[in-house]
Write a protein that holds these residues in place. Sequence first.
Motif, PDB file in Angstrom:
ATOM      1  N   ALA A 148       5.817 -18.921   1.544  1.00 17.55           N
ATOM      2  CA  ALA A 148       6.947 -18.355   0.793  1.00 17.55           C
ATOM      3  C   ALA A 148       7.336 -17.065   1.521  1.00 17.55           C
ATOM      4  O   ALA A 148       7.337 -17.020   2.761  1.00 17.55           O
ATOM      5  CB  ALA A 148       6.558 -18.126  -0.666  1.00 17.55           C
ATOM      6  N   SER A 149       7.624 -16.009   0.809  1.00 14.52           N
ATOM      7  CA  SER A 149       8.052 -14.742   1.430  1.00 14.52           C
ATOM      8  C   SER A 149       8.204 -13.721   0.306  1.00 14.52           C
ATOM      9  O   SER A 149       8.378 -14.104  -0.865  1.00 14.52           O
ATOM     10  CB  SER A 149       9.412 -14.944   2.103  1.00 14.52           C
ATOM     11  N   ILE A 150       8.206 -12.443   0.667  1.00 10.68           N
ATOM     12  CA  ILE A 150       8.506 -11.444  -0.375  1.00 10.68           C
ATOM     13  C   ILE A 150       9.916 -11.649  -0.942  1.00 10.68           C
ATOM     14  O   ILE A 150      10.179 -11.265  -2.073  1.00 10.68           O
ATOM     15  CB  ILE A 150       8.337  -9.988   0.111  1.00 10.68           C
ATOM     16  N   VAL A 151      10.792 -12.285  -0.162  1.00  8.39           N
ATOM     17  CA  VAL A 151      12.146 -12.508  -0.693  1.00  8.39           C
ATOM     18  C   VAL A 151      12.165 -13.650  -1.719  1.00  8.39           C
ATOM     19  O   VAL A 151      13.222 -13.954  -2.271  1.00  8.39           O
ATOM     20  CB  VAL A 151      13.195 -12.716   0.419  1.00  8.39           C
ATOM     21  N   ALA A 152      11.008 -14.246  -1.972  1.00  9.65           N
ATOM     22  CA  ALA A 152      10.887 -15.173  -3.105  1.00  9.65           C
ATOM     23  C   ALA A 152      10.767 -14.397  -4.409  1.00  9.65           C
ATOM     24  O   ALA A 152      10.780 -14.986  -5.494  1.00  9.65           O
ATOM     25  CB  ALA A 152       9.666 -16.065  -2.921  1.00  9.65           C
ATOM     26  N   PRO A 155      15.526 -10.780  -3.210  1.00 11.62           N
ATOM     27  CA  PRO A 155      16.219 -11.108  -1.949  1.00 11.62           C
ATOM     28  C   PRO A 155      16.509  -9.883  -1.086  1.00 11.62           C
ATOM     29  O   PRO A 155      16.670  -8.773  -1.598  1.00 11.62           O
ATOM     30  CB  PRO A 155      17.530 -11.743  -2.407  1.00 11.62           C
ATOM     31  N   PHE A 156      16.545 -10.097   0.223  1.00 11.04           N
ATOM     32  CA  PHE A 156      17.077  -9.096   1.161  1.00 11.04           C
ATOM     33  C   PHE A 156      18.563  -9.420   1.355  1.00 11.04           C
ATOM     34  O   PHE A 156      18.955 -10.592   1.286  1.00 11.04           O
ATOM     35  CB  PHE A 156      16.410  -9.219   2.525  1.00 11.04           C
ATOM     36  N   ALA A 157      19.362  -8.384   1.665  1.00 10.34           N
ATOM     37  CA  ALA A 157      20.783  -8.603   1.951  1.00 10.34           C
ATOM     38  C   ALA A 157      20.926  -9.600   3.085  1.00 10.34           C
ATOM     39  O   ALA A 157      20.160  -9.569   4.053  1.00 10.34           O
ATOM     40  CB  ALA A 157      21.413  -7.277   2.361  1.00 10.34           C
ATOM     41  N   PRO A 161      20.537 -17.512   0.956  1.00  6.74           N
ATOM     42  CA  PRO A 161      20.102 -18.913   0.937  1.00  6.74           C
ATOM     43  C   PRO A 161      18.629 -19.048   1.335  1.00  6.74           C
ATOM     44  O   PRO A 161      17.883 -19.840   0.743  1.00  6.74           O
ATOM     45  CB  PRO A 161      21.027 -19.580   1.966  1.00  6.74           C
ATOM     46  N   TYR A 162      18.210 -18.255   2.305  1.00  5.00           N
ATOM     47  CA  TYR A 162      16.793 -18.271   2.707  1.00  5.00           C
ATOM     48  C   TYR A 162      15.910 -17.853   1.527  1.00  5.00           C
ATOM     49  O   TYR A 162      14.888 -18.488   1.243  1.00  5.00           O
ATOM     50  CB  TYR A 162      16.623 -17.314   3.899  1.00  5.00           C
ATOM     51  N   SER A 163      16.321 -16.785   0.819  1.00 10.45           N
ATOM     52  CA  SER A 163      15.539 -16.318  -0.341  1.00 10.45           C
ATOM     53  C   SER A 163      15.446 -17.420  -1.397  1.00 10.45           C
ATOM     54  O   SER A 163      14.381 -17.651  -1.966  1.00 10.45           O
ATOM     55  CB  SER A 163      16.189 -15.091  -0.981  1.00 10.45           C
ATOM     56  N   CYS A 191       3.165 -14.781   0.805  1.00 12.02           N
ATOM     57  CA  CYS A 191       4.486 -14.149   0.841  1.00 12.02           C
ATOM     58  C   CYS A 191       4.442 -12.948   1.789  1.00 12.02           C
ATOM     59  O   CYS A 191       4.245 -11.806   1.346  1.00 12.02           O
ATOM     60  CB  CYS A 191       4.869 -13.672  -0.556  1.00 12.02           C
ATOM     61  N   PRO A 192       4.637 -13.196   3.090  1.00 14.78           N
ATOM     62  CA  PRO A 192       4.620 -12.068   4.028  1.00 14.78           C
ATOM     63  C   PRO A 192       5.853 -11.189   3.858  1.00 14.78           C
ATOM     64  O   PRO A 192       6.827 -11.573   3.193  1.00 14.78           O
ATOM     65  CB  PRO A 192       4.634 -12.749   5.399  1.00 14.78           C
ATOM     66  N   GLY A 193       5.782 -10.012   4.511  1.00  9.88           N
ATOM     67  CA  GLY A 193       6.921  -9.077   4.465  1.00  9.88           C
ATOM     68  C   GLY A 193       7.715  -9.177   5.753  1.00  9.88           C
ATOM     69  O   GLY A 193       8.423 -10.161   5.976  1.00  9.88           O
ATOM     70  N   ILE A 194       7.579  -8.186   6.623  1.00  8.33           N
ATOM     71  CA  ILE A 194       8.331  -8.173   7.879  1.00  8.33           C
ATOM     72  C   ILE A 194       7.322  -8.357   9.017  1.00  8.33           C
ATOM     73  O   ILE A 194       6.609  -7.428   9.388  1.00  8.33           O
ATOM     74  CB  ILE A 194       9.103  -6.850   8.025  1.00  8.33           C
ATOM     75  N   ALA A 198       9.395 -14.288  16.412  1.00 10.03           N
ATOM     76  CA  ALA A 198      10.734 -14.700  16.863  1.00 10.03           C
ATOM     77  C   ALA A 198      11.717 -14.730  15.697  1.00 10.03           C
ATOM     78  O   ALA A 198      12.914 -14.461  15.866  1.00 10.03           O
ATOM     79  CB  ALA A 198      10.645 -16.075  17.512  1.00 10.03           C
ATOM     80  N   MET A 199      11.190 -15.053  14.494  1.00 16.09           N
ATOM     81  CA  MET A 199      12.088 -15.107  13.333  1.00 16.09           C
ATOM     82  C   MET A 199      12.716 -13.740  13.071  1.00 16.09           C
ATOM     83  O   MET A 199      13.916 -13.632  12.830  1.00 16.09           O
ATOM     84  CB  MET A 199      11.334 -15.597  12.097  1.00 16.09           C
ATOM     85  N   TRP A 200      11.913 -12.676  13.155  1.00 17.19           N
ATOM     86  CA  TRP A 200      12.487 -11.352  12.880  1.00 17.19           C
ATOM     87  C   TRP A 200      13.317 -10.825  14.052  1.00 17.19           C
ATOM     88  O   TRP A 200      14.204 -10.006  13.861  1.00 17.19           O
ATOM     89  CB  TRP A 200      11.437 -10.328  12.422  1.00 17.19           C
ATOM     90  N   GLU A 201      13.068 -11.343  15.263  1.00 11.05           N
ATOM     91  CA  GLU A 201      13.948 -10.989  16.390  1.00 11.05           C
ATOM     92  C   GLU A 201      15.364 -11.458  16.080  1.00 11.05           C
ATOM     93  O   GLU A 201      16.337 -10.756  16.294  1.00 11.05           O
ATOM     94  CB  GLU A 201      13.466 -11.669  17.667  1.00 11.05           C
ATOM     95  N   LEU A 202      15.442 -12.693  15.538  1.00 14.56           N
ATOM     96  CA  LEU A 202      16.744 -13.262  15.178  1.00 14.56           C
ATOM     97  C   LEU A 202      17.372 -12.475  14.024  1.00 14.56           C
ATOM     98  O   LEU A 202      18.556 -12.116  14.057  1.00 14.56           O
ATOM     99  CB  LEU A 202      16.565 -14.724  14.784  1.00 14.56           C
ATOM    100  N   ILE A 203      16.555 -12.182  13.006  1.00 17.24           N
ATOM    101  CA  ILE A 203      17.095 -11.464  11.839  1.00 17.24           C
ATOM    102  C   ILE A 203      17.585 -10.081  12.263  1.00 17.24           C
ATOM    103  O   ILE A 203      18.670  -9.636  11.881  1.00 17.24           O
ATOM    104  CB  ILE A 203      16.025 -11.350  10.729  1.00 17.24           C
ATOM    105  N   ASP A 204      16.790  -9.411  13.093  1.00 15.01           N
ATOM    106  CA  ASP A 204      17.166  -8.065  13.566  1.00 15.01           C
ATOM    107  C   ASP A 204      18.505  -8.110  14.302  1.00 15.01           C
ATOM    108  O   ASP A 204      19.392  -7.288  14.052  1.00 15.01           O
ATOM    109  CB  ASP A 204      16.069  -7.515  14.496  1.00 15.01           C
TER     110      ASP A 204
HETATM  111  C1  LIG Z   1      11.845 -13.450   7.037  1.00  9.45           C
HETATM  112  C2  LIG Z   1      11.361 -12.983   5.739  1.00  9.45           C
HETATM  113  O1  LIG Z   1      10.927 -13.760   4.924  1.00  9.45           O
HETATM  114  C3  LIG Z   1      11.375 -11.649   5.489  1.00  9.45           C
HETATM  115  C4  LIG Z   1      10.906 -11.159   4.236  1.00  9.45           C
HETATM  116  O2  LIG Z   1      11.740 -10.897   6.299  1.00  9.45           O
END
Ligand SMILES: CC(=O)C(C)=O
Length: 266
Positions: A148-152, A155-157, A161-163, A191-194, A198-204
């Motif tokens: 899952a994720s902390i955005v479960a 949500p983050f801005a 849809p991911y959340s 539920c990880p955070g940040i 590679a996923m956060w490279e894309l988000i960043d």
């Molecule tokens: C990718 C993701 O789940 C977060 C919280 O950054």
Amino acid sequence: MTTQPSASAPRTAIVTGAARGIGRGIAERLAADGLDVAVSDLPAMRTELDEVAAAIEKTGRRALAVTADVTSQDDTDALVQNVAGHFGKVDVYVANAGIARVTSLLDTSPEEFDQIMDVNLRGVFLSYTAAARQMIAQGTGGKIIGAASIVAYRPFALLGPYSASKWGVRGLTQAAAMEWAAHGITVNAYCPGIVGTAMWELIDEKLAQAEGLDKGQAIKKYAEGIALGRVEEPADVAAFVSYLASTDSDYMTGQSVMIDGGIQFS
Ligand SMILES: CC(=O)C(C)=O
Ligand SMILES: NC(=O)C1=CN([C@@H]2O[C@H](COP(=O)(O)OP(=O)(O)OC[C@H]3O[C@@H](n4cnc5c(N)ncnc54)[C@H](O)[C@@H]3O)[C@@H](O)[C@H]2O)C=CC1
């Protein structure tokens, strides 16, 4: 006559999305814990996947690399059958594969929404059910674990849809825990955070574009909200999954637990 797996055989695990990032960290940690580990990812990740399997085998544990797309029931069923045939049983299944898309709700097409749900929620549903069918047939119980994720929780801005997909994983985890408790199967999610993958490279990159920041600045800005003062590493997540996969967590089920360095408090 069905042969029951031997209780003294090494425990075994399947980890999806294991070619890199958090999945690789989890696979390597479970191998270090003494489990034989099957790593799985998309066919396009075959080379990286083989490297992970080779790294595990170097530690003296058995490893198996199997390509599978978690959005396909044929693939998730074949993955479990293949691993059960090879190792003799499946004790732990980590449904880790996931994708992120940075998009506002109003800019998200129905097709893009479906794509996120397909991998992050349908993929977890297909993984959980394939694993449970095998564990029930074995009669051994088991550990089913989802990403899952902390955005479960909040949500983050631009991750709406991911959340939503990760809220779905929380719901599925609770329902599965209720349905399969009688079979000795526990179902929990992390539920990880940040996490610096590679996923956060894309988000960043996408958040930086949206907010007029330089590359690398969005993750830095978000990381300021981490109480423990550093971006999370795959090993931080893997340490918690190691607990969920172990018999130490036998009395815990239906939980989606934040492991985020203190971004949110519950
Ligand atoms: C990718 C993701 O789940 C977060 C919280 O950054
Ligand atoms: N990186 C982060 O900050 C966070 C990640 N997560 C979740 O943790 C999990 C792992 O994330 P990361 O390692 O950061 O991501 P990543 O993008 O580095 O790795 C994800 C892996 O999943 C695989 N994958 C994607 N679609 C697939 C499919 N249809 N079938 C099979 N494999 C597929 C990819 O090929 C890749 O190897 C994901 O579910 C993600 O949503 C949760 C919270 C935070």
